[in-house]
Motif scaffolding. Structure first.
Motif, PDB file in Angstrom:
ATOM      1  N   LYS A   1     -11.418  50.706  17.805  1.00 57.03           N
ATOM      2  CA  LYS A   1     -10.059  50.563  18.324  1.00 57.03           C
ATOM      3  C   LYS A   1      -9.981  50.248  19.816  1.00 57.03           C
ATOM      4  N   LEU A   2     -10.902  50.799  20.612  1.00 54.21           N
ATOM      5  CA  LEU A   2     -10.688  50.825  22.066  1.00 54.21           C
ATOM      6  C   LEU A   2     -10.602  49.432  22.673  1.00 54.21           C
TER       7      LEU A   2
ATOM      8  N   GLY B   1      -6.069  60.544  20.534  1.00 60.95           N
ATOM      9  CA  GLY B   1      -7.493  60.547  20.260  1.00 60.95           C
ATOM     10  C   GLY B   1      -8.294  60.654  21.536  1.00 60.95           C
ATOM     11  N   THR B   2      -9.600  60.573  21.398  1.00 61.21           N
ATOM     12  CA  THR B   2     -10.509  60.804  22.519  1.00 61.21           C
ATOM     13  C   THR B   2     -10.392  59.752  23.606  1.00 61.21           C
ATOM     14  N   ALA B   3      -9.885  58.569  23.282  1.00 56.19           N
ATOM     15  CA  ALA B   3      -9.755  57.497  24.278  1.00 56.19           C
ATOM     16  C   ALA B   3      -8.411  57.528  24.986  1.00 56.19           C
ATOM     17  N   ARG B   4      -7.575  58.501  24.687  1.00 55.09           N
ATOM     18  CA  ARG B   4      -6.242  58.514  25.295  1.00 55.09           C
ATOM     19  C   ARG B   4      -6.284  58.597  26.827  1.00 55.09           C
TER      20      ARG B   4
ATOM     21  N   ARG C   1     -11.675  53.658   9.628  1.00 54.31           N
ATOM     22  CA  ARG C   1     -10.444  53.968  10.330  1.00 54.31           C
ATOM     23  C   ARG C   1      -9.433  54.607   9.419  1.00 54.31           C
TER      24      ARG C   1
ATOM     25  N   GLU D   1      -6.933  63.964   9.352  1.00 54.04           N
ATOM     26  CA  GLU D   1      -6.388  63.539  10.636  1.00 54.04           C
ATOM     27  C   GLU D   1      -5.460  62.358  10.403  1.00 54.04           C
TER      28      GLU D   1
ATOM     29  N   VAL E   1      -9.242  55.905  19.781  1.00 52.51           N
ATOM     30  CA  VAL E   1     -10.647  56.294  19.735  1.00 52.51           C
ATOM     31  C   VAL E   1     -11.509  55.104  20.134  1.00 52.51           C
ATOM     32  N   GLU E   2     -12.761  55.418  20.484  1.00 55.34           N
ATOM     33  CA  GLU E   2     -13.663  54.382  20.970  1.00 55.34           C
ATOM     34  C   GLU E   2     -14.101  53.445  19.853  1.00 55.34           C
ATOM     35  N   HIS E   3     -14.451  54.009  18.697  1.00 55.20           N
ATOM     36  CA  HIS E   3     -14.985  53.192  17.611  1.00 55.20           C
ATOM     37  C   HIS E   3     -13.920  52.284  17.041  1.00 55.20           C
TER      38      HIS E   3
ATOM     39  N   ARG F   1      -5.071  55.093  16.095  1.00 56.39           N
ATOM     40  CA  ARG F   1      -5.838  56.204  16.646  1.00 56.39           C
ATOM     41  C   ARG F   1      -6.454  55.731  17.956  1.00 56.39           C
TER      42      ARG F   1
END
Length: 395
Positions: free
Chosen positions: A191-192, A220-223, A395, A11, A187-189, A185
């Protein structure tokens, strides 16, 4: 030397770029024969552009992963490497139990996360990406260690005004817009928190500086959460102050276009290579500009930090404001210092030379079967006890 480079999923991320670029650099500068083993993903394009041979790995169902261990053993039988280089604790466990423990094939592990994982067997030579983590690993009783700083290709990552102008034109950004860029990225981990804080900072800074724009490059999932927050800020400011571009397999144009970069880890290192004023962020409210007075600290701790938990956002706002409004001469001087810092410490060539030394030391430093077996039992006990529940891929 033939080396099998075992990465995670391909990724978009800094660790994947590091694994791919270092493998190609070992080939080009030190005569290695590398093959990449990893789960498919968009960074296959980078591996292909660098002419790396690639063997797809299956998705892991657990760590260690029986499916991946079987596929890895098959790759080892076919390729007959002299050494496996595993990136992060998850791949290290597969390589340890699937190959290194039963056969003794030399194994080098690289960790680019911001913690010392307990799960990596002590018999495995392990590298860390900061001096601080290396000291922490020594204090924890590990003795087979090495330093592998995150590499930066200083030829590909270099100031390029033309590339920056093209990026601005593509995304409807005016030549006189002051661009704050974040490449991450979503994402929650890890970065968020900093992503949310950076978007929140635009509520204040966007009102103070009408030409200030924030560009967020990544996916990513937090977008969805970041998009919703950005839409609220844009509505409050009455203009599209925040733009999300999505992921870019080659984000160099975004760095080239930036006036200020906000980031952590490899993203902030590439920003410095582009000679851009940079605010390094972390967690618990941490934010600090990279300057001559903070450079030594960041060299020791890495481009990341933990704050005091203050729920306010004053520090990040102040650091962005100072860099965004600095005179052009001051910005140029800071940019020159930043690029020189990367050239002296993180260039791909110097990091590759260090990795070559680590690989050769690993080849000659054989771990007896008794130690490998003891380590395997210890790690299995730690894993069973659930000590890995908060350890995620880096990361």
């Amino acid at each position: 030397m033939k080396i099998l480079v075992y990465a995670h999923r391909l990724e978009v991320g800094g660790t994947q770029v590091n694994a791919i670029e270092l493998a190609a650099s070992l080939r080009d500068n030190h005569g290695y024969d590398p093959v990449l083993f990893a789960t498919p993903g968009p960074m296959e394009s980078l591996a292909s552009s660098l002419r790396l041979r690639y063997i797809p790995a299956p998705e892991p169902g657990s760590h260690p992963s029986p499916a991946r261990m079987r596929a890895l053993r098959a790759a080892v039988r076919d390729e007959k490497p002299d050494l496996i280089h595993a990136w992060d604790w998850t791949q290290t466990l597969d390589a340890f139990y699937g190959v290194h423990l039963p056969t003794g094939l030399p194994l080098l592990s690289t960790v680019m996360s911001m913690a010392v994982p307990r799960l990596i067997p002590r018999a495995v030579r392990t590298t860390f990406g900061t001096y601080e983590l290396l000291d922490q690993a020594r204090a924890a009783g590990r003795d087979r260690l090495g330093l592998l700083l995150p590499p930066v290709d200083v030829h590909q990552n270099a100031p390029d005004p033309t590339l920056g102008k093209q990026f601005r034109a593509t995304h409807g950004l005016a030549p006189d817009d002051i661009l704050v860029v974040t490449v991450s990225r979503l994402v929650e981990h890890l970065k968020l928190e900093s992503l949310r804080r950076t978007v929140e900072a635009m509520t204040t800074l966007g009102a103070e500086i009408p030409t200030l724009r924030l560009v967020i490059v990544g996916d990513g999932t937090a977008r969805p959460a970041i998009e919703a927050q950005s839409a609220t800020v844009n509505e409050a400011l009455g203009r599209p102050a925040i733009v999300l571009t999505g992921a870019m397999s080659d984000p160099r144009p975004a760095y080239a276009a930036a006036d200020v970069v906000v980031g952590m880890g490899g993203s902030s290192l590439r920003s410095l290579a582009f000679a851009k004023p940079t605010v390094v962020v972390g967690e618990q409210g941490f934010a600090a500009a990279f300057t001559p007075s903070t450079a030594d600290r960041f060299l020791y701790t890495g481009m990341y930090g933990l704050g005091d938990g203050d729920e306010g956002n004053r520090t990040l706002i102040a650091e962005i404001r100072e860099l965004a409004t600095a005179p052009s001469t001051a910005a140029t001087e800071l940019g020159d210092f930043s690029r020189d810092f990367i050239l002296r410490n993180y260039s791909l060539e110097s990091v590759t030379a260090n990795l070559d030394t680590l690989c050769r030391e690993t080849l000659t430093d054989h771990s007896p079967i008794r130690r490998r077996a003891t380590d395997g039992l210890r790690t299995a006990a730690v894993r069973t006890a659930g000590a890995a529940r908060d350890l995620l891929p880096s990361r």
